[in-house]
Design a protein around this motif. Structure first.
Motif, short mmCIF file in Angstrom:
data_model
loop_
_atom_site.label_atom_id
_atom_site.label_comp_id
_atom_site.label_asym_id
_atom_site.label_seq_id
_atom_site.Cartn_x
_atom_site.Cartn_y
_atom_site.Cartn_z
N GLN A 103 0.95 -1.24 0.14
CA GLN A 103 0.07 0.07 0.07
C GLN A 103 0.86 1.36 -0.02
O GLN A 103 0.69 2.21 -0.79
N ALA A 112 -2.52 1.46 -7.70
CA ALA A 112 -3.31 0.70 -6.66
C ALA A 112 -2.46 -0.16 -6.10
O ALA A 112 -1.77 -0.86 -6.93
N GLU A 114 -3.22 -3.27 -5.57
CA GLU A 114 -3.68 -4.41 -6.30
C GLU A 114 -2.70 -4.52 -7.56
O GLU A 114 -2.81 -5.58 -8.40
N GLU A 115 -1.99 -3.42 -8.13
CA GLU A 115 -1.14 -3.50 -9.10
C GLU A 115 0.19 -3.82 -8.78
O GLU A 115 1.08 -3.88 -9.55
N GLN A 271 -3.86 -2.73 -13.75
CA GLN A 271 -4.81 -3.75 -13.29
C GLN A 271 -5.50 -4.33 -14.66
O GLN A 271 -5.89 -5.47 -14.96
#
Length: 431
Positions: A103, A112, A114-115, A271
């Motif tokens: 993070q 993000a 998530e990337e 993403q």
């Protein structure tokens, strides 16, 4: 003459004797980075945050970055904690702690969480992206430049047999002006229509040249070519985000210019492009839609990852813009003192957007491995300055010079004097 083992061991033994200051780093407010870059008392205080050998001037800081003291101490605590609680840590809190690291990295890069997938370094990140790229068909081609990282070149060459593709190689021109670099990539993309994947170094590890990645990526995209960006050397040395690169796939190191422990890095996949990179060895630890399935390192030492937060704290306290300004200042200081020295060729241009700390030089006519090893040995044995020879440059081998945050103006002045001495000591260099 080669650096003797006895001399190197003696130098390493001196590490424990260096003075260290553990006081918090205080950055004066309201001072422009370019002005602060010249404030030697301030940077002397920064240098005291590092435990550095006094046996020689270390101007070979591109391999990896020495941890500042707050980071080194945090790392030792994490090693001890991991050793004490063992698999309990790995099976309970580690994943949540690793996500906190992801993070923080994502926030700095403007992406993000998530990337982001954590790796053991930039090399692993590059290898996973290159080997896992799914957009190749038999008869396609991949392309890289002479200045790209050798391990990444090997991975691209590996695709020749594994994916039945051609491997194309381009040569970045000398002198490497912005216009010349853009023209070289534009011509290569135009004349090699089968290329589907391009490796692109933001800052290469041979000469330190910084490429206009965003513009080259746009050229590649116009030709239907995907780009994997190697940002292992640039992140933490230069001030940028993913948006500044317009990257869809990129590899980063944390143990170079972020000052995290050895064994830490990460890869980035935008993403909406995750499906274009395979899971590593069909990994089922995470679902296919989770970027972490693109990395499988086995049971690894997690202490470096747990220490990344301390490294990012130090980076944030100093600030990316201030780090960039100081490192460019140190580079300019020695380069501008030797540009008039006959026979000394500087291999990065004067455009500040095309360099950071790393710069290489070549002595005219001295392009072989033996020539440049002799030069680095001369600098070490006669001047106690540690540099490194770099090969793989099409125009010939060179010597890489890399100051760090603990480097003083006096250190780079000493290098400039040594290079002037070198220019008048050719018989010694030839020996």
């Amino acid at each position: 003459m080669s650096l003797s083992r006895r001399r190197m061991v003696a130098g390493l033994g001196a590490l424990a004797a260096g003075p260290v200051l553990a006081d918090p780093l205080i950055v004066p407010p309201g001072v422009a980075p370019e002005r602060l870059a010249r404030d030697e008392p301030f940077w002397a205080a920064v240098a005291r945050q590092f435990r550095v050998s006094a046996e020689f001037v270390n101007l070979e800081n591109g391999y990896y970055g020495i941890m500042p003291e707050p980071v080194r101490r945090a790392y030792h605590r994490n090693v001890d904690h991991l050793n004490e609680v063992s698999s309990y840590l790995l099976r309970t809190t580690y994943k949540a702690q690793a996500d906190q690291v992801r993070q923080r990295i994502a926030a700095l890069l403007g992406v993000a969480m998530e990337e982001i997938a954590l790796t053991r370094g930039g090399t692993e990140a590059l290898q996973n992206l290159i080997a896992g790229y799914r957009g190749l068909r038999p008869g396609d081609a991949v392309m890289y430049a002479d200045l790209d990282y050798h391990s990444a070149q090997y991975a691209m060459n590996w695709l020749r047999d594994r994916r039945t593709v051609r491997v194309e190689r381009l040569v970045i021109p000398e002198p490497a002006t912005r216009r010349a670099v853009l023209d070289t990539y534009a011509q290569a993309l135009r004349e090699r229509p089968g290329v589907k994947l391009l490796l692109l170094s933001h800052m290469n590890n041979r000469t330190g040249l910084v490429l206009p990645v965003k513009q080259i990526t746009a050229l590649a995209r116009a030709h239907g070519v995907d780009v994997i960006v190697d940002a292992a050397h640039s992140w933490g040395q230069l001030d940028f985000t993913i948006a500044d690169l317009d990257a869809e796939f990129a590899a980063f190191s944390l143990h170079k210019w972020m000052g995290a422990p050895l064994g830490s890095g990460f890869l980035y996949i935008r993403q909406d492009r995750l499906a274009d990179v395979d899971r590593v060895f069909a990994d089922e630890t995470y679902p296919p839609q989770d970027i972490r399935s693109r990395v499988h390192s086995g049971t690894m030492d997690v202490a470096p990852i747990l220490t990344v937060g301390a490294a990012l704290d130090f980076h944030d306290a100093l600030g990316a813009a201030r780090k960039q300004a100081r490192l460019r200042y140190l580079r300019d200081r020695w380069v501008h003192q030797v540009r008039d020295v006959p026979g000394v060729e500087i291999l990065t241009p004067e455009d500040p957007a095309m360099y950071g700390a790393i710069t290489a030089f070549r002595v005219s006519g001295r392009t072989s491995e033996a020539d440049n090893l002799a030069i680095t040995d001369h600098l070490m044995s006669r001047h106690r300055i540690f540099t490194v020879r770099r090969g793989g440059v099409s125009a010939g081998d060179c010597v890489r010079v890399t100051p760090a945050l603990f480097t003083s103006a006096d250190d780079v002045d000493r290098l400039a004097l040594a290079l002037r001495d070198l220019a008048t000591s050719r018989p010694m260099v030839d020996a």
